[in-house]
Scaffold this active site. Structure first.
Site, PDB file in Angstrom:
ATOM      1  N   ASN A   6       0.867  -1.180   0.000  1.00 21.52           N
ATOM      2  CA  ASN A   6       0.000   0.000   0.000  1.00 21.52           C
ATOM      3  C   ASN A   6       0.905   1.232   0.000  1.00 21.52           C
ATOM      4  O   ASN A   6       1.468   1.596   1.027  1.00 21.52           O
ATOM      5  CB  ASN A   6      -0.896  -0.044   1.262  1.00 21.52           C
ATOM      6  CG  ASN A   6      -1.769   1.200   1.389  1.00 21.52           C
ATOM      7  OD1 ASN A   6      -1.831   2.020   0.483  1.00 21.52           O
ATOM      8  ND2 ASN A   6      -2.436   1.325   2.534  1.00 21.52           N
ATOM      9  N   LYS A   8       0.129   4.163  -0.126  1.00 21.14           N
ATOM     10  CA  LYS A   8      -0.503   5.337   0.507  1.00 21.14           C
ATOM     11  C   LYS A   8      -0.198   6.571  -0.355  1.00 21.14           C
ATOM     12  O   LYS A   8      -0.318   6.504  -1.575  1.00 21.14           O
ATOM     13  CB  LYS A   8      -0.005   5.491   1.948  1.00 21.14           C
ATOM     14  CG  LYS A   8      -0.203   4.219   2.776  1.00 21.14           C
ATOM     15  CD  LYS A   8       0.043   4.418   4.243  1.00 21.14           C
ATOM     16  CE  LYS A   8      -0.176   3.098   4.980  1.00 21.14           C
ATOM     17  NZ  LYS A   8      -0.115   3.199   6.417  1.00 21.14           N
ATOM     18  N   HIS A  91      -9.652   1.105   5.335  1.00 17.70           N
ATOM     19  CA  HIS A  91      -8.353   1.325   5.982  1.00 17.70           C
ATOM     20  C   HIS A  91      -8.556   2.323   7.125  1.00 17.70           C
ATOM     21  O   HIS A  91      -9.343   3.256   7.019  1.00 17.70           O
ATOM     22  CB  HIS A  91      -7.342   1.868   4.963  1.00 17.70           C
ATOM     23  CG  HIS A  91      -5.936   1.833   5.476  1.00 17.70           C
ATOM     24  ND1 HIS A  91      -5.462   2.748   6.389  1.00 17.70           N
ATOM     25  CD2 HIS A  91      -4.921   0.975   5.234  1.00 17.70           C
ATOM     26  CE1 HIS A  91      -4.203   2.443   6.674  1.00 17.70           C
ATOM     27  NE2 HIS A  91      -3.846   1.378   5.990  1.00 17.70           N
ATOM     28  N   GLU A  93      -6.875   4.712   8.048  1.00 18.96           N
ATOM     29  CA  GLU A  93      -6.619   6.111   7.687  1.00 18.96           C
ATOM     30  C   GLU A  93      -7.821   6.721   6.980  1.00 18.96           C
ATOM     31  O   GLU A  93      -8.009   7.941   6.993  1.00 18.96           O
ATOM     32  CB  GLU A  93      -5.339   6.192   6.827  1.00 18.96           C
ATOM     33  CG  GLU A  93      -4.089   5.950   7.686  1.00 18.96           C
ATOM     34  CD  GLU A  93      -2.894   5.373   6.967  1.00 18.96           C
ATOM     35  OE1 GLU A  93      -2.863   5.391   5.712  1.00 18.96           O
ATOM     36  OE2 GLU A  93      -1.981   4.873   7.655  1.00 18.96           O
ATOM     37  N   GLU A 161      -5.124  -4.906  10.848  1.00  8.66           N
ATOM     38  CA  GLU A 161      -4.159  -3.821  10.988  1.00  8.66           C
ATOM     39  C   GLU A 161      -4.408  -3.067  12.289  1.00  8.66           C
ATOM     40  O   GLU A 161      -5.203  -2.120  12.321  1.00  8.66           O
ATOM     41  CB  GLU A 161      -4.292  -2.843   9.810  1.00  8.66           C
ATOM     42  CG  GLU A 161      -3.933  -3.420   8.464  1.00  8.66           C
ATOM     43  CD  GLU A 161      -3.356  -2.363   7.525  1.00  8.66           C
ATOM     44  OE1 GLU A 161      -2.401  -2.668   6.829  1.00  8.66           O
ATOM     45  OE2 GLU A 161      -3.871  -1.220   7.515  1.00  8.66           O
ATOM     46  N   GLY A 167       2.731   2.505  10.883  1.00  8.90           N
ATOM     47  CA  GLY A 167       3.614   3.658  10.683  1.00  8.90           C
ATOM     48  C   GLY A 167       4.731   3.776  11.707  1.00  8.90           C
ATOM     49  O   GLY A 167       5.281   4.846  11.914  1.00  8.90           O
ATOM     50  N   SER A 209       3.716  -1.941  10.295  1.00  7.69           N
ATOM     51  CA  SER A 209       5.170  -1.941  10.502  1.00  7.69           C
ATOM     52  C   SER A 209       5.848  -3.269  10.203  1.00  7.69           C
ATOM     53  O   SER A 209       6.716  -3.727  10.961  1.00  7.69           O
ATOM     54  CB  SER A 209       5.499  -1.473  11.928  1.00  7.69           C
ATOM     55  OG  SER A 209       5.062  -0.143  12.083  1.00  7.69           O
TER      56      SER A 209
HETATM   57  P1  13P Z   1       3.031   0.613   7.744  1.00  9.69           P
HETATM   58  O1  13P Z   1       3.647  -0.641   7.196  1.00  9.69           O
HETATM   59  O2  13P Z   1       3.686   1.852   7.254  1.00  9.69           O
HETATM   60  O3  13P Z   1       2.918   0.538   9.240  1.00  9.69           O
HETATM   61  O4  13P Z   1       1.539   0.684   7.185  1.00  9.69           O
HETATM   62  C1  13P Z   1       0.711  -0.406   7.302  1.00  9.69           C
HETATM   63  C2  13P Z   1      -0.546  -0.090   6.587  1.00  9.69           C
HETATM   64  O5  13P Z   1      -1.292   0.770   7.021  1.00  9.69           O
HETATM   65  C3  13P Z   1      -0.819  -0.809   5.338  1.00  9.69           C
HETATM   66  O6  13P Z   1      -2.090  -0.554   4.870  1.00  9.69           O
END
Ligand code: 13P
Length: 261
Positions: A6, A8, A91, A93, A161, A167, A209
């Site tokens: 992803n 992002k 997600h 976010e 997640e 993050g 992570s």
């Molecule tokens: P990170 O690997 O940056 O923690 O993000 C995970 C994530 O939100 C994947 O959708």
């Protein structure tokens, strides 16, 4: 093992998008892992038009719009036209921007109606010793599964997640022991919706992570089917190191845990 990167909003140039895609193509040729990339909307077209590789394209979101007068929306029909295989839905976010379980359910319907596999995210924001977070997860899962038909329940991929692990870095990710427990817990919850056999077959990813240093430990014997990567997927060298870490034969073919111990 399914690896979904992803990106992002980490990737903001066509040049970088093409470089990362080329890296994934090479890895997909040589490895036994299946790779999908969830790229920013406009880059889907860019990469889709030249994609003859094994790398599958994914979207980071889909609109609830059926098309027509809905300015700015990217519909499932457009994603289908661009040969998108997966779409991330719910997600954390996006939930933080106001996406509710109802919206998540509508988006799942849009994706499935267009033959796109939803990768549906669930996860608690924090953990407590009383286990309230487990009830929260159960609630999230119920809200989603109660709106799906029996058949549809087997067509979605779940991504666990935990928000607190997103993050950060490998040291702050979920531990392999906790991942084993959570995958088992989620499969047990799934039994209520898809039968025991269905729950064992359901694809469950972990995200939060995952980095080259913890990927193989998280993959080995935890019962997870793959990963939803964030920051580690937006850097060609780190992504390569991570996929290679998963190529140790035992990891790539790690046996599934049975729901009933
Ligand atoms: P990170 O690997 O940056 O923690 O993000 C995970 C994530 O939100 C994947 O959708």
């Amino acid at each position: 093992m399914l690896i979904v990167g992803n990106w992002k909003a980490y990737v903001e140039s066509q040049k970088k998008a093409k470089t990362l895609f080329a890296t994934a193509k090479k890895l997909a040729l040589t490895s036994r892992v299946k790779i999908a990339l969830a790229v920013p909307g406009p880059y889907i077209g860019l990469l889709s038009s030249q994609n003859r590789s094994k790398v599958l394209l994914a979207a980071q979101d889909v609109s609830v719009s059926l098309g027509g007068a809905t300015t700015g929306e990217i519909t499932a029909a457009v994603l289908k036209d661009l040969k998108v295989a997966f779409v991330i839905i719910g997600h954390s976010e996006r939930r933080a921007m106001g996406e509710t379980n109802e919206i998540v359910s509508e988006k799942i319907q849009q994706a499935l109606a267009h033959g796109i596999t939803p990768i549906v995210c669930i996860g608690e924001s924090e953990r407590d010793i009383d286990g309230t977070y487990l009830a929260f997860l159960r609630g999230q899962l119920h809200a989603i599964f109660q709106t799906l038909s029996q058949e549809q329940r087997q067509e979605i991929i779940l991504a666990y997640e935990p928000i607190w692990a997103i993050g950060k870095n490998a040291a702050n990710a979920l531990s392999p022991t906790d991942l084993t427990e959570m995958i088992l817990y989620i499969r047990k919850m799934l039994v209520e919706y898809v039968t025991e056999m269905g729950a064992e077959k359901s694809i469950i990813l972990y995200g939060g992570s995952v980095e080259p240093s913890n990927a193989s430990a998280l993959a080995k014997d935890t019962g997870v089917d793959g990963f939803l990567l964030g920051h580690a997927s937006a850097d060609a060298d780190i992504f390569t190191a991570l996929v290679k870490a998963l190529l140790i034969p035992k990891v790539a073919s790690s046996a599934r845990l049975k729901i009933r111990p």
